[in-house]
Motif scaffolding. Structure first.
Motif, PDB file in Angstrom:
ATOM      1  N   GLN A  22     -11.109 -10.701 -57.202  1.00  0.00           N
ATOM      2  CA  GLN A  22     -10.533 -11.285 -58.709  1.00  0.00           C
ATOM      3  C   GLN A  22     -11.149  -9.905 -59.445  1.00  0.00           C
ATOM      4  O   GLN A  22     -10.793  -9.997 -60.557  1.00  0.00           O
ATOM      5  N   GLY A  23     -11.981  -9.059 -58.981  1.00  0.00           N
ATOM      6  CA  GLY A  23     -12.449  -7.947 -59.841  1.00  0.00           C
ATOM      7  C   GLY A  23     -13.207  -8.343 -60.651  1.00  0.00           C
ATOM      8  O   GLY A  23     -13.678  -7.730 -61.963  1.00  0.00           O
ATOM      9  N   VAL A  24     -14.308  -9.503 -60.436  1.00  0.00           N
ATOM     10  CA  VAL A  24     -15.267  -9.839 -61.430  1.00  0.00           C
ATOM     11  C   VAL A  24     -16.677  -9.816 -60.685  1.00  0.00           C
ATOM     12  O   VAL A  24     -16.714  -9.623 -59.316  1.00  0.00           O
ATOM     13  N   ARG A  25     -17.517  -9.824 -61.620  1.00  0.00           N
ATOM     14  CA  ARG A  25     -19.040  -9.660 -60.903  1.00  0.00           C
ATOM     15  C   ARG A  25     -19.570 -10.790 -60.766  1.00  0.00           C
ATOM     16  O   ARG A  25     -19.245 -12.073 -61.437  1.00  0.00           O
ATOM     17  N   VAL A  26     -20.628 -10.904 -59.759  1.00  0.00           N
ATOM     18  CA  VAL A  26     -21.477 -12.069 -59.568  1.00  0.00           C
ATOM     19  C   VAL A  26     -22.698 -12.042 -60.185  1.00  0.00           C
ATOM     20  O   VAL A  26     -23.365 -11.026 -60.199  1.00  0.00           O
ATOM     21  N   ARG A  27     -23.027 -12.954 -61.076  1.00  0.00           N
ATOM     22  CA  ARG A  27     -24.400 -13.041 -61.558  1.00  0.00           C
ATOM     23  C   ARG A  27     -25.320 -14.199 -61.219  1.00  0.00           C
ATOM     24  O   ARG A  27     -24.840 -15.241 -60.705  1.00  0.00           O
ATOM     25  N   VAL A  28     -26.587 -14.179 -61.699  1.00  0.00           N
ATOM     26  CA  VAL A  28     -27.498 -15.203 -61.206  1.00  0.00           C
ATOM     27  C   VAL A  28     -27.634 -16.194 -62.405  1.00  0.00           C
ATOM     28  O   VAL A  28     -27.710 -15.791 -63.547  1.00  0.00           O
ATOM     29  N   TRP A  33     -37.820 -21.882 -58.012  1.00  0.00           N
ATOM     30  CA  TRP A  33     -38.385 -21.593 -56.741  1.00  0.00           C
ATOM     31  C   TRP A  33     -37.804 -21.980 -55.496  1.00  0.00           C
ATOM     32  O   TRP A  33     -38.132 -21.437 -54.386  1.00  0.00           O
ATOM     33  N   GLU A  34     -36.935 -23.176 -55.729  1.00  0.00           N
ATOM     34  CA  GLU A  34     -36.104 -23.635 -54.542  1.00  0.00           C
ATOM     35  C   GLU A  34     -34.895 -23.067 -54.197  1.00  0.00           C
ATOM     36  O   GLU A  34     -34.555 -23.207 -52.935  1.00  0.00           O
ATOM     37  N   SER A  35     -34.302 -22.527 -55.363  1.00  0.00           N
ATOM     38  CA  SER A  35     -33.022 -22.046 -55.101  1.00  0.00           C
ATOM     39  C   SER A  35     -32.585 -20.927 -56.273  1.00  0.00           C
ATOM     40  O   SER A  35     -33.308 -20.721 -57.113  1.00  0.00           O
ATOM     41  N   ILE A  36     -31.526 -20.395 -55.759  1.00  0.00           N
ATOM     42  CA  ILE A  36     -30.683 -19.550 -56.775  1.00  0.00           C
ATOM     43  C   ILE A  36     -29.222 -19.555 -57.067  1.00  0.00           C
ATOM     44  O   ILE A  36     -28.606 -20.230 -55.840  1.00  0.00           O
ATOM     45  N   THR A  37     -28.700 -20.034 -57.971  1.00  0.00           N
ATOM     46  CA  THR A  37     -27.317 -20.262 -58.114  1.00  0.00           C
ATOM     47  C   THR A  37     -26.754 -19.021 -58.713  1.00  0.00           C
ATOM     48  O   THR A  37     -27.025 -18.510 -59.733  1.00  0.00           O
ATOM     49  N   TYR A  38     -25.789 -18.648 -57.997  1.00  0.00           N
ATOM     50  CA  TYR A  38     -24.679 -17.527 -58.365  1.00  0.00           C
ATOM     51  C   TYR A  38     -23.439 -18.129 -59.258  1.00  0.00           C
ATOM     52  O   TYR A  38     -22.935 -19.206 -58.713  1.00  0.00           O
ATOM     53  N   GLU A  39     -22.969 -17.112 -59.900  1.00  0.00           N
ATOM     54  CA  GLU A  39     -21.952 -17.565 -60.692  1.00  0.00           C
ATOM     55  C   GLU A  39     -20.845 -16.427 -60.983  1.00  0.00           C
ATOM     56  O   GLU A  39     -21.396 -15.508 -61.267  1.00  0.00           O
ATOM     57  N   THR A  40     -19.650 -16.764 -60.949  1.00  0.00           N
ATOM     58  CA  THR A  40     -18.606 -15.871 -61.240  1.00  0.00           C
ATOM     59  C   THR A  40     -17.870 -16.378 -62.376  1.00  0.00           C
ATOM     60  O   THR A  40     -17.493 -17.689 -62.478  1.00  0.00           O
ATOM     61  N   LEU A  41     -17.160 -15.577 -63.319  1.00  0.00           N
ATOM     62  CA  LEU A  41     -16.250 -15.901 -64.293  1.00  0.00           C
ATOM     63  C   LEU A  41     -15.104 -15.132 -64.179  1.00  0.00           C
ATOM     64  O   LEU A  41     -15.143 -14.079 -64.529  1.00  0.00           O
ATOM     65  N   ALA A  42     -14.010 -15.542 -64.069  1.00  0.00           N
ATOM     66  CA  ALA A  42     -12.561 -14.976 -63.831  1.00  0.00           C
ATOM     67  C   ALA A  42     -11.641 -15.606 -64.888  1.00  0.00           C
ATOM     68  O   ALA A  42     -11.586 -16.706 -65.243  1.00  0.00           O
ATOM     69  N   ARG A  43     -10.901 -14.588 -65.770  1.00  0.00           N
ATOM     70  CA  ARG A  43      -9.797 -15.074 -66.651  1.00  0.00           C
ATOM     71  C   ARG A  43      -8.753 -15.189 -65.729  1.00  0.00           C
ATOM     72  O   ARG A  43      -8.376 -14.245 -64.750  1.00  0.00           O
ATOM     73  N   GLN A  44      -7.988 -16.394 -65.706  1.00  0.00           N
ATOM     74  CA  GLN A  44      -6.569 -16.699 -65.081  1.00  0.00           C
ATOM     75  C   GLN A  44      -5.563 -16.162 -65.787  1.00  0.00           C
ATOM     76  O   GLN A  44      -5.463 -15.805 -67.003  1.00  0.00           O
ATOM     77  N   PRO A  45      -4.234 -15.721 -65.281  1.00  0.00           N
ATOM     78  CA  PRO A  45      -2.937 -15.158 -66.023  1.00  0.00           C
ATOM     79  C   PRO A  45      -2.648 -16.088 -67.070  1.00  0.00           C
ATOM     80  O   PRO A  45      -2.244 -15.497 -67.912  1.00  0.00           O
ATOM     81  N   ASP A  46      -2.795 -17.362 -66.990  1.00  0.00           N
ATOM     82  CA  ASP A  46      -2.530 -18.351 -68.123  1.00  0.00           C
ATOM     83  C   ASP A  46      -3.760 -18.254 -69.335  1.00  0.00           C
ATOM     84  O   ASP A  46      -3.640 -18.870 -70.383  1.00  0.00           O
ATOM     85  N   GLY A  47      -4.767 -17.495 -69.330  1.00  0.00           N
ATOM     86  CA  GLY A  47      -5.812 -17.446 -70.201  1.00  0.00           C
ATOM     87  C   GLY A  47      -6.879 -18.107 -69.932  1.00  0.00           C
ATOM     88  O   GLY A  47      -7.998 -17.890 -70.756  1.00  0.00           O
ATOM     89  N   THR A  48      -6.822 -19.182 -69.119  1.00  0.00           N
ATOM     90  CA  THR A  48      -7.992 -19.936 -68.875  1.00  0.00           C
ATOM     91  C   THR A  48      -9.146 -19.197 -68.047  1.00  0.00           C
ATOM     92  O   THR A  48      -8.867 -18.384 -67.401  1.00  0.00           O
ATOM     93  N   SER A  49     -10.201 -19.818 -68.232  1.00  0.00           N
ATOM     94  CA  SER A  49     -11.240 -19.297 -67.432  1.00  0.00           C
ATOM     95  C   SER A  49     -11.604 -20.262 -66.218  1.00  0.00           C
ATOM     96  O   SER A  49     -11.488 -21.313 -66.450  1.00  0.00           O
ATOM     97  N   LEU A  50     -12.065 -19.375 -65.118  1.00  0.00           N
ATOM     98  CA  LEU A  50     -12.363 -19.935 -63.926  1.00  0.00           C
ATOM     99  C   LEU A  50     -13.719 -19.607 -63.517  1.00  0.00           C
ATOM    100  O   LEU A  50     -13.829 -18.525 -63.314  1.00  0.00           O
ATOM    101  N   ILE A  51     -14.623 -20.703 -63.493  1.00  0.00           N
ATOM    102  CA  ILE A  51     -16.015 -20.622 -63.132  1.00  0.00           C
ATOM    103  C   ILE A  51     -16.216 -20.881 -61.702  1.00  0.00           C
ATOM    104  O   ILE A  51     -15.862 -22.130 -61.108  1.00  0.00           O
ATOM    105  N   GLN A  52     -16.898 -19.980 -60.657  1.00  0.00           N
ATOM    106  CA  GLN A  52     -17.024 -20.368 -59.422  1.00  0.00           C
ATOM    107  C   GLN A  52     -18.648 -20.336 -59.065  1.00  0.00           C
ATOM    108  O   GLN A  52     -19.132 -19.398 -59.686  1.00  0.00           O
TER     109      GLN A  52
END
Length: 143
Positions: A22-28, A33-52
């Motif tokens: 998607q050409g997006v970066r992964v951020r924390v 102390w138990e876990s790390i949650t990684y997240e990406t934010l991508a803009r879709q062609p219709d303008g909506t955001s997709l968060i993984q």
């Protein structure tokens, strides 16, 4: 993915591969102390955001070490004549820091986090927050 534009990815490698495609970066997004949650934010062609997101549960030896290194930071400030308190659990940015340096670092990180999260609600800023406690999480008692 569900209908609100948010999804959970099964593993970290899948998240990294998807982010590259998607050409997006992964951020924390969240860390304790138990876990790390990684997240990406991508803009879709219709303008909506997709968060993984992917929550990586850390192996037990690392979890134990991070718990021993985690600090509880208590901060306060005045709002309309009343005291507003904030408490955050912070893992020092540099795990090998000496205790005094780690305490300083976690106080700064906690103040910045409170400002970002709460400024619009209660007016907390790095400038008006006062640190009233910095304790290791394993020693901290709320009362």
């Amino acid at each position: 993915m569900n209908g609100d534009g948010r999804g959970t990815v099964i593993d970290r490698e899948t998240l990294m591969t998807w982010a590259r495609s998607q050409g997006v970066r992964v951020r924390v997004a969240c860390e304790d102390w138990e876990s790390i949650t990684y997240e990406t934010l991508a803009r879709q062609p219709d303008g909506t955001s997709l968060i993984q997101r992917h929550r990586w549960v850390l192996p037990e030896p690392i979890t134990r070490r991070r718990l021993l290194m985690t600090y509880v930071v208590g901060l306060s400030h005045e709002v309309d004549g009343a005291e507003c308190n904030h408490v955050r659990r912070i893992v020092p940015p540099v795990l090998s820091s000496a205790d005094e340096a780690a305490r300083h670092d976690v106080a700064l990180v906690a103040a910045a986090m409170v400002e970002v999260e709460r400024r619009a609600v209660c007016g907390a800023t790095v400038d008006n927050l006062r640190v009233y406690t910095v304790e290791r999480a394993v020693h901290w008692r709320p009362f």
